[in-house]
Design an enzyme around this catalytic site. Structure first.
Site, PDB file in Angstrom:
ATOM      1  N   HIS A 198      -4.459   0.725   7.699  1.00 34.25           N
ATOM      2  CA  HIS A 198      -4.801   0.377   6.318  1.00 34.25           C
ATOM      3  C   HIS A 198      -6.296   0.118   6.123  1.00 34.25           C
ATOM      4  O   HIS A 198      -6.844   0.359   5.047  1.00 34.25           O
ATOM      5  CB  HIS A 198      -4.011  -0.855   5.887  1.00 34.25           C
ATOM      6  N   GLN A 228      -8.991  13.243  -1.334  1.00 33.84           N
ATOM      7  CA  GLN A 228      -8.183  13.970  -2.311  1.00 33.84           C
ATOM      8  C   GLN A 228      -8.531  15.453  -2.252  1.00 33.84           C
ATOM      9  O   GLN A 228      -9.602  15.830  -1.758  1.00 33.84           O
ATOM     10  CB  GLN A 228      -8.458  13.446  -3.717  1.00 33.84           C
ATOM     11  N   CYS A 276       0.313   3.396   3.466  1.00 33.95           N
ATOM     12  CA  CYS A 276       0.722   2.909   4.786  1.00 33.95           C
ATOM     13  C   CYS A 276       2.082   3.521   5.135  1.00 33.95           C
ATOM     14  O   CYS A 276       2.847   3.897   4.245  1.00 33.95           O
ATOM     15  CB  CYS A 276       0.826   1.387   4.775  1.00 33.95           C
ATOM     16  N   HIS A 302      -8.632   7.381   2.636  1.00 32.55           N
ATOM     17  CA  HIS A 302      -7.978   8.593   2.149  1.00 32.55           C
ATOM     18  C   HIS A 302      -8.963   9.447   1.362  1.00 32.55           C
ATOM     19  O   HIS A 302     -10.005   8.973   0.921  1.00 32.55           O
ATOM     20  CB  HIS A 302      -6.784   8.245   1.240  1.00 32.55           C
ATOM     21  N   CYS A 338       0.832  -1.211   0.000  1.00 30.82           N
ATOM     22  CA  CYS A 338       0.000   0.000   0.000  1.00 30.82           C
ATOM     23  C   CYS A 338       0.866   1.259   0.000  1.00 30.82           C
ATOM     24  O   CYS A 338       1.736   1.419   0.848  1.00 30.82           O
ATOM     25  CB  CYS A 338      -0.907  -0.007   1.226  1.00 30.82           C
ATOM     26  N   ASN A 345     -13.947   9.763  -2.042  1.00 29.24           N
ATOM     27  CA  ASN A 345     -14.755   8.702  -2.639  1.00 29.24           C
ATOM     28  C   ASN A 345     -14.574   7.486  -1.744  1.00 29.24           C
ATOM     29  O   ASN A 345     -13.454   7.063  -1.521  1.00 29.24           O
ATOM     30  CB  ASN A 345     -14.253   8.336  -4.034  1.00 29.24           C
ATOM     31  N   HIS A 378      -6.895   1.956   1.429  1.00 31.95           N
ATOM     32  CA  HIS A 378      -6.503   2.727   2.611  1.00 31.95           C
ATOM     33  C   HIS A 378      -7.371   4.001   2.739  1.00 31.95           C
ATOM     34  O   HIS A 378      -7.510   4.736   1.761  1.00 31.95           O
ATOM     35  CB  HIS A 378      -5.024   3.108   2.445  1.00 31.95           C
TER      36      HIS A 378
HETATM   37 ZN   LIG Z   1      -2.452   1.175   3.573  1.00 30.77          ZN
END
Ligand SMILES: [Zn+2]
Length: 374
Positions: free
Chosen positions: A136, A191, A77, A189, A74, A176, A187
């Site tokens: 994660h 934007q 991470c 997250h 990933c 999203n 993971h």
């Molecule tokens: Zn990750």
């Protein structure tokens, strides 16, 4: 208080760590990956669609971007000996960095001002990735209140910095969530896009906001009026705080749609004061948890943080707010944007906003552990 530490990745991209105030860390790890220097020559192009007046970013180079990598590779991470990720440190709270495969940028500047059919501009702007947590698995809804508050400070910091870049017209933080709506990394997250033009929907909303503002001689704002009316009616209200209200909008486009709007007229994250940021952390988590508690499995969503355009003519009328939408219309059914919606922009909603609001009001905003969505 959130502490920000800026550094550079091996190819020159900026990375900023945001640490929860009580757990400030020292971030000295270097990115040891053998990456080629990032070049502004790699900025894609913008093509002008004379049929609609829209700009389209053409980003063929993004086809090679990372797609659903296994957990041990990933890029979000913390770095380990076996996984040299995008985040060189072995520990962090929240991290923001420039996207390695950006749709916009890395070059910034002004796009052509009088476009016509055939006009090509450079896709100026900036695309950043916000890692909400070093963990994660999980989701934003599972973050602690303190961590959510750190993310809000990160959004405010980035809004201020990106708004100051040459040619930037609109800064848009979003998330999203869920493979169903195109997520390419598991993971948790979000934007941030900094556009060198006002995106079509922002333009439509800014025009409506300006018309109302001008009609009231700058003494009232459209969203201020709407949040007051939603509050008086209460029919579509989900939760209210001292500084924010969460409601299903009167003319919701999507089966699940929630707006979270500040009571004070502020243009963006950066303009929120401490008390507002504190309450926003609480109310955003509450709303996300209600959404997740509707069904046995996590609900895919788009969290869109609308901020006022930077154009000085449009900006005074624009109010910061969240539009949280999901295409989920039943436990195992998603609404697809088909002919009427996709081709005509004419939405047909099979649920009534009042029913959805009643359902969300009666659903607890508490954290319920769930199997990972993916
Ligand atoms: Zn990750």
């Amino acid at each position: 208080m959130t502490i920000a530490t800026s550094t550079r990745l091996a190819d020159g991209r900026e990375l900023i760590y945001f640490d929860d105030g009580a757990h400030a860390k020292s971030h000295t790890a270097l990115d040891t990956r053998p990456l080629d220097a990032r070049s502004e020559e790699n900025t894609g192009e913008l093509r002008y669609d004379a049929l609609t007046g829209d700009w389209v970013a053409v980003a063929a180079h993004r086809q090679t971007r990372t797609y659903l990598p296994p957990a041990d590779q990933c890029p979000l991470c913390p770095t380990t000996g076996a996984n040299l990720s995008e985040i060189p440190d072995s520990a962090y709270d929240v991290a923001v960095f420039e996207n390695r495969f950006p749709s916009l940028g890395p070059a910034v500047g002004t796009i052509p001002q009088n476009p016509a059919w055939g006009t090509i501009g450079r896709a100026f702007g900036r695309c950043e990735v916000v890692a909400f947590t070093p963990e994660h698995t999980g989701s934003f809804a599972g973050l602690s209140q303190e961590r959510a508050r750190t993310v809000i400070d990160a959004w405010a910091h980035r809004t201020e910095a990106l708004s100051a870049l040459p040619g930037v017209k609109q800064v848009f933080p979003f998330e999203n969530r869920g493979q169903d709506i195109g997520v390419t990394l598991h993971h948790p997250h979000g934007q941030i896009y900094a556009y060198s033009y006002v995106p079509p929907r922002s333009e439509v909303m800014a025009a409506a906001a300006c018309m109302f503002y001008d009609a009231h001689n700058g003494q009232a704002t459209l969203l201020g009026d709407i949040v007051r009316k939603e509050s008086e009616s209460g029919e579509r209200m989900i939760a209210q705080g001292e500084h924010f209200s969460a409601y299903v909008p009167f003319a919701a486009h999507m089966p699940l749609e929630i707006h979270l709007t500040p009571h004070r007229h502020v243009p963006d994250f950066a303009a929120l004061n401490d008390a507002e940021r504190d309450e926003l952390a609480v109310m955003y988590l509450d709303v996300l948890r209600r959404l997740d508690n509707l069904y046995d499995t996590p609900t895919p969503y788009i969290a869109a943080w609308h901020q006022a355009p930077l154009d000085p003519v449009l900006r005074p009328a624009g109010r910061f707010h969240l539009e949280l939408t999901s295409p989920r219309r039943a436990a195992d059914k998603l609404k697809f944007l088909a002919g009427s919606e996709a081709a005509m922009g004419a939405f047909i909603n099979d649920t009534t906003p009042e029913q959805v609001a009643a359902l969300l009001r009666s659903t607890p905003g508490t954290l319920t552990p769930k199997a990972d969505l993916l």
